[in-house]
Design a protein around this motif. Structure first.
Motif, PDB file in Angstrom:
ATOM      1  N   UNK A 131       0.824  -1.205   0.000  1.00 26.21           N
ATOM      2  CA  UNK A 131       0.000   0.000   0.000  1.00 26.21           C
ATOM      3  C   UNK A 131       0.862   1.259   0.000  1.00 26.21           C
ATOM      4  N   UNK A 132       0.252   2.338  -0.424  1.00 24.75           N
ATOM      5  CA  UNK A 132       0.869   3.657  -0.369  1.00 24.75           C
ATOM      6  C   UNK A 132       0.120   4.497   0.658  1.00 24.75           C
ATOM      7  N   UNK A 133       0.867   5.286   1.421  1.00 23.08           N
ATOM      8  CA  UNK A 133       0.247   6.149   2.429  1.00 23.08           C
ATOM      9  C   UNK A 133       0.645   7.586   2.143  1.00 23.08           C
ATOM     10  N   UNK A 134      -0.346   8.417   1.844  1.00 20.48           N
ATOM     11  CA  UNK A 134      -0.112   9.840   1.615  1.00 20.48           C
ATOM     12  C   UNK A 134      -0.534  10.561   2.888  1.00 20.48           C
ATOM     13  N   UNK A 135       0.438  10.938   3.681  1.00 20.17           N
ATOM     14  CA  UNK A 135       0.183  11.495   5.008  1.00 20.17           C
ATOM     15  C   UNK A 135       0.166  13.019   4.925  1.00 20.17           C
ATOM     16  N   UNK A 136      -1.029  13.585   5.133  1.00 19.41           N
ATOM     17  CA  UNK A 136      -1.183  15.042   5.101  1.00 19.41           C
ATOM     18  C   UNK A 136      -1.367  15.609   6.508  1.00 19.41           C
ATOM     19  N   UNK A 137      -1.138  14.758   7.506  1.00 16.52           N
ATOM     20  CA  UNK A 137      -1.290  15.169   8.909  1.00 16.52           C
ATOM     21  C   UNK A 137      -2.716  15.615   9.228  1.00 16.52           C
TER      22      UNK A 137
ATOM     23  N   UNK B  71      -2.285  12.383  -6.545  1.00 16.68           N
ATOM     24  CA  UNK B  71      -2.694  12.939  -5.257  1.00 16.68           C
ATOM     25  C   UNK B  71      -1.488  13.322  -4.405  1.00 16.68           C
ATOM     26  N   UNK B  72      -0.437  12.527  -4.469  1.00 24.94           N
ATOM     27  CA  UNK B  72       0.767  12.850  -3.710  1.00 24.94           C
ATOM     28  C   UNK B  72       1.395  14.149  -4.207  1.00 24.94           C
ATOM     29  N   UNK B  73       1.322  14.379  -5.513  1.00 23.39           N
ATOM     30  CA  UNK B  73       1.895  15.612  -6.072  1.00 23.39           C
ATOM     31  C   UNK B  73       1.080  16.842  -5.684  1.00 23.39           C
ATOM     32  N   UNK B  74      -0.154  16.622  -5.253  1.00 23.22           N
ATOM     33  CA  UNK B  74      -1.036  17.724  -4.873  1.00 23.22           C
ATOM     34  C   UNK B  74      -1.487  17.598  -3.423  1.00 23.22           C
ATOM     35  N   UNK B  75      -0.652  16.989  -2.609  1.00 17.77           N
ATOM     36  CA  UNK B  75      -1.068  16.656  -1.243  1.00 17.77           C
ATOM     37  C   UNK B  75      -1.405  17.887  -0.403  1.00 17.77           C
TER      38      UNK B  75
END
Length: 389
Positions: free
Chosen positions: A64-70, A121-125
């Protein structure tokens, strides 16, 4: 450029060539459930090369990938990655190189859509209002013990505080740019039925000395497929399909053993329980009337996929605005094709939808091939949706 839709399109354009290559590489190298080692590596390499961390599952293929935006809220998108034991006949340049294996259910497309969505989405987190987890799940095709349960047991949903789950399936009857979705049950349960019928051998010229397992089996099948149908509310969608009959017989011997296999599909637990009980009763009664025996084994497979109503309302409203109301089909009947996404539905509010891919051949066909533009249309749609939430 600051319009979020333009930013998404710009990011997607930047990876479009790599994304096409990823999808075609996965398609050309299909692997069965729990053995998706190369598939996992292809996905991981694509994500890492585009700045997205990939985390492997413990003792399991996929990851899995996790995009953490806090953020407090976490939304999860799941894609399945396994193939089927089918010999491909599409004749495309990226046709399967693994003999007897094929991505005949579009999981290559699902995996690539998920990977592209994670990268964009990661590029626009900085614009995201929630964290994102993207799951690349193995073994969806391994009913009745699919990969969803094992993935959930990794504790990801709890660790990352996932509050919503989303998934999709490419759907050949709809055109690219169309989707189908509805609140409530969208896919039925799927159980495996096995019946062993035991008779007694004798010479075919002396049938009175034996017990004919074939005759018993014929009556059992007729009862299951016809009599039982008359006992179920016609508005309660369900079906029983017999797919295999094997005997130990010879042309001049009364057969003493038959094995029957089939599948049971329903959209309600009441119908599911009733059918299970009645098959046992009918098989025992019919076999007993011939002085034979029956052994019924029903493996509970995937449960119904049930869309959360609140999520459905929000999703449909967005989709109609983004794709056009005419391209969002909500007046649909549930499909009786099973899906282990149902396991996630039992844990968190979830939504599953059908994605148009415009193919004349059905799922699981040796000629099934989604239109390539499905990939970019889906990533664009999903990214806009996740960034709108």
């Amino acid at each position: 450029m600051n319009n979020i839709t333009d930013l998404i399109q710009h990011s997607l354009n930047g990876i479009s060539g790599e994304l096409k290559e990823l999808r075609q590489s996965i398609h050309a190298n299909p692997e069965l459930g729990y053995a998706e080692y190369n598939t996992t590596s292809l996905i991981k390499n694509f994500l890492v090369s585009n700045g997205v961390e990939f985390i492997n599952f413990d003792n399991l293929t996929g990851g899995f990938a996790h995009i953490d935006c806090k953020k407090e809220k976490t939304i999860c998108f799941r894609a399945d990655i396994d193939a089927l034991p089918i010999t491909e006949k599409t004749c495309v340049p990226f046709q399967s190189v693994n003999e007897g294996l094929m991505h005949a259910c579009g999981h290559d497309m699902h995996a690539a859509i998920a990977a592209g969505t994670a990268v964009v989405l990661n590029s626009l987190k900085e614009y995201l209002k929630h964290n994102i987890v993207v799951i690349f799940q193995p073994a969806e095709e391994c009913n009745p013990e699919g990969g969803a349960k094992l993935v959930a047991e990794q504790g990801i949903l709890e660790e990352y505080n996932v509050s919503q789950m989303y998934g999709l399936h490419v759907w050949p009857k709809y055109k690219v740019g169309e989707i189908a979705v509805k609140p409530g049950v969208i896919m039925g349960s799927s159980d495996k039925l096995s019946i062993e019928v035991i008779g007694k051998k004798s010479h075919a010229a002396e049938p009175h000395g034996g017990v004919d397992a074939i005759s018993i089996s014929v009556d059992i099948i007729n009862a299951i497929e016809h009599k039982l149908r008359r006992e179920i509310d016609p508005f309660d969608t369900s079906l029983i399909s017999i797919g295999s009959i094997k005997s130990t017989g010879r042309y001049n011997v009364i057969c003493d053993k038959v094995e029957i296999e089939g599948t049971i599909r329903t959209i309600s637990e009441d119908a599911r329980s009733f059918i299970h009980r009645r098959i046992n009763e009918l098989a025992a009664g019919i076999a007993g009337s011939y002085c034979g025996k029956s052994i019924v084994n029903i493996n509970n497979g995937y449960a119904v996929v049930r869309n959360d109503r609140s999520l459905s309302e929000v999703f449909i409203r967005f989709a109609e605005g983004f794709l056009g109301k005419e391209n969002v089909h909500t007046d649909i009947q549930p499909s009786l094709i099973g899906e282990d996404f149902s396991f996630y539905c039992s844990i968190v509010p979830s939504l599953y939808f059908f994605l148009g891919c415009d193919c004349e051949h059905p799922l699981h066909s040796d000629r099934f091939l989604p239109k390539e533009e499905t990939l970019y249309t889906a990533v664009n749609f999903l990214c806009n949706f996740f960034l709108s939430e």
